[in-house]
Design an enzyme around this catalytic site. Structure first.
Site, PDB file in Angstrom:
ATOM      1  N   ARG A 148       4.361   2.423 -10.904  1.00  0.00           N
ATOM      2  CA  ARG A 148       5.449   2.561 -11.877  1.00  0.00           C
ATOM      3  C   ARG A 148       4.905   2.957 -13.244  1.00  0.00           C
ATOM      4  NH1 ARG A 148       9.560  -2.284 -12.165  1.00  0.00           N
ATOM      5  NH2 ARG A 148       7.908  -3.167 -13.449  1.00  0.00           N
TER       6      ARG A 148
ATOM      7  N   LYS B  63       9.582   2.479 -17.654  1.00  0.00           N
ATOM      8  CA  LYS B  63       9.421   1.223 -18.409  1.00  0.00           C
ATOM      9  C   LYS B  63       8.768   1.569 -19.747  1.00  0.00           C
ATOM     10  CE  LYS B  63       8.251  -3.594 -17.436  1.00  0.00           C
ATOM     11  NZ  LYS B  63       9.535  -4.157 -17.836  1.00  0.00           N
TER      12      LYS B  63
ATOM     13  N   GLU C 241      22.423  -2.492 -15.186  1.00  0.00           N
ATOM     14  CA  GLU C 241      21.539  -3.647 -14.992  1.00  0.00           C
ATOM     15  C   GLU C 241      21.763  -4.725 -16.036  1.00  0.00           C
ATOM     16  OE1 GLU C 241      17.316  -2.812 -15.049  1.00  0.00           O
ATOM     17  OE2 GLU C 241      17.626  -1.109 -16.375  1.00  0.00           O
TER      18      GLU C 241
HETATM   19  N1  PLP Z   1      15.030  -3.994 -15.464  1.00  0.00           N
HETATM   20  C1  PLP Z   1      14.410  -3.975 -16.644  1.00  0.00           C
HETATM   21  C2  PLP Z   1      15.030  -3.223 -17.764  1.00  0.00           C
HETATM   22  C3  PLP Z   1      13.178  -4.659 -16.807  1.00  0.00           C
HETATM   23  O1  PLP Z   1      12.557  -4.667 -17.982  1.00  0.00           O
HETATM   24  C4  PLP Z   1      12.634  -5.345 -15.716  1.00  0.00           C
HETATM   25  C5  PLP Z   1      11.363  -6.024 -15.846  1.00  0.00           C
HETATM   26  O2  PLP Z   1      10.324  -5.536 -15.544  1.00  0.00           O
HETATM   27  C6  PLP Z   1      13.310  -5.318 -14.494  1.00  0.00           C
HETATM   28  C7  PLP Z   1      14.509  -4.642 -14.406  1.00  0.00           C
HETATM   29  C8  PLP Z   1      12.758  -6.005 -13.296  1.00  0.00           C
HETATM   30  O3  PLP Z   1      11.704  -5.275 -12.748  1.00  0.00           O
HETATM   31  P1  PLP Z   1      10.545  -6.002 -11.957  1.00  0.00           P
HETATM   32  O4  PLP Z   1      11.174  -6.742 -10.858  1.00  0.00           O
HETATM   33  O5  PLP Z   1       9.675  -4.901 -11.451  1.00  0.00           O
HETATM   34  O6  PLP Z   1       9.865  -6.867 -12.922  1.00  0.00           O
HETATM   35  C1  COI Z   2       9.348  -8.262 -16.706  1.00  0.00           C
HETATM   36  O1  COI Z   2      10.164  -8.805 -15.967  1.00  0.00           O
HETATM   37  O2  COI Z   2       8.142  -8.173 -16.432  1.00  0.00           O
HETATM   38  C2  COI Z   2       9.751  -7.656 -17.950  1.00  0.00           C
HETATM   39  O3  COI Z   2       9.036  -6.838 -18.407  1.00  0.00           O
HETATM   40  C3  COI Z   2      11.005  -8.074 -18.548  1.00  0.00           C
HETATM   41  C4  COI Z   2      10.970  -8.238 -20.035  1.00  0.00           C
HETATM   42  C5  COI Z   2      10.090  -9.312 -20.504  1.00  0.00           C
HETATM   43  C6  COI Z   2      10.788  -6.948 -20.733  1.00  0.00           C
END
Ligand code: PLP
Ligand code: COI
Length: 339
Positions: free
Chosen positions: A80, A183, A219
């Site tokens: 990612r 991200k 989201e």
């Molecule tokens: N959506 C956003 C905007 C986020 O910042 C995050 C955190 O990383 C997620 C979703 C969840 O992603 P993940 O499960 O890969 O942490």
């Molecule tokens: C995560 O879930 O790792 C995130 O980055 C969410 C937030 C702290 C930005």
């Protein structure tokens, strides 16, 4: 080190001993460097400071019941970050470099990995920034990749207890063809004003809708959204949300538990027909949702009438945490042991 109150750790910055840095110059990455400084020295015209060339990741490390240290799906976070780098024209961080830096940061700060059973984990934050100078709007020619770590507790203070969230219609996080699926820092800047207002109004998070039609769920702030209807796990397939690794894992776990999985548009109107809804992410894990207020229409959707997480969300949570902590068989091979 003073004794740490692992059980009551917030999700926040925690100073540890070391962090890792690596510089991209003249078209190639240099050697990893270990630093004990919390600061970086930057050119004042660095593109990360002006034009938002910044991407980050978030992943977690757990100490298991067996004492082993497990990192969850680091390869997916590496991929990612590569996608984010592509999206905003930064240098690619090869997976091997990502792994080496992350594992080194974890090992050097081993004493900060919370013990098993305290509901805490070690959060790993890799970040990539444009460090080379530009004044015209152009990508930098130099980059800096860093990794720091710190012990954290639950993202939402409620932990696995249900939270209230708020649909916003007067702010968007990302444009339909914008950077929502990367991200990158800019998406989070765009979410701050609505997020803080939601907190001030007593909500754990906002729920963003699709920016074009304002009809579908995107989201839930820093987490993906899912709903359970009967025996089905349903989650949005929007192009402007972050492809959550937690959500990807929950879809696999759901299938394995015999649920049907649907990734499709979820209209706001459908919210009333879910049995359970939740937010999921690395930081949030699973946060069950008990109330969604549509801030503009004042419609309220309520779940968890007994005040507790629903049975399917609970099962998904237990499986996920169990795999991460080594108490449930890791049949998907998601963990890597850090020795
Ligand atoms: N959506 C956003 C905007 C986020 O910042 C995050 C955190 O990383 C997620 C979703 C969840 O992603 P993940 O499960 O890969 O942490
Ligand atoms: C995560 O879930 O790792 C995130 O980055 C969410 C937030 C702290 C930005």
């Amino acid at each position: 080190m003073e004794a740490t109150d692992w059980k009551n750790l917030p999700f926040g910055y925690f100073k540890t001993d070391y962090n890792i840095r690596c510089y991209y110059r003249n078209g190639k990455w240099g050697e990893l460097e270990v630093s004990s400084s919390e600061y970086v020295s930057l050119h004042m015209a660095a593109t990360c400071l002006h034009y938002g060339q910044e991407a980050f990741e978030g992943l977690k490390v757990f100490r298991g019941a067996d004492g082993k240290v497990r990192i969850f799906r680091w390869e997916e976070n590496a991929k990612r970050m590569q996608n984010s780098a592509y999206g905003i024209m930064m240098a690619n961080v090869p997976s091997e470099l990502f792994k080496e830096a992350v594992f080194k940061a974890v090992k050097l700060n081993e004493k900060y990995i919370p013990p098993y059973g305290e509901g805490a984990s070690l959060y790993v934050r890799p970040l990539l920034i444009g460090s080379g100078p530009q004044v015209g709007v152009k990508p930098a020619s130099e980059y800096m990749f860093m990794v720091f770590v710190g012990p954290v507790g639950p993202y939402f203070k409620e932990g696995f207890n249900p939270v209230n969230i708020q649909i916003v219609r007067d702010y968007d996080r990302a444009a339909p063809l914008g950077t929502g699926s990367y991200k990158v820092g800019g998406n989070y800047a765009a979410s701050l004003r609505s997020g803080e207002r939601a907190h001030d109004e007593g909500f754990a998070s906002v729920l963003f809708l699709d920016a074009k039609e304002k009809k579908y769920i995107d989201e839930a702030g820093p987490a993906n959204f899912f709903g359970i209807k009967g025996n089905t796990y349903i989650t949005p397939n929007s192009h402007s949300i972050l492809p959550s690794i937690t959500n990807m894992s929950l879809r696999e776990i759901a299938k394995d538990l015999g649920l049907t999985v649907e990734q499709r548009s979820i209209a706001v109107d459908e919210l009333g027909s879910f049995d359970e809804v939740g937010a999921c992410g690395t930081a949030a894990v699973i946060s069950p949702i008990k109330k969604i207020l549509d801030r503009e229409t004042c419609t309220v959707y309520e779940y968890c009438k007994d005040g507790k997480a629903g049975p399917i969300s609970t099962k998904l949570y237990n499986q996920l945490r169990g795999i991460q902590e080594g108490t449930v068989e890791d049949k998907f091979n998601w963990n890597t042991i850090i020795e």
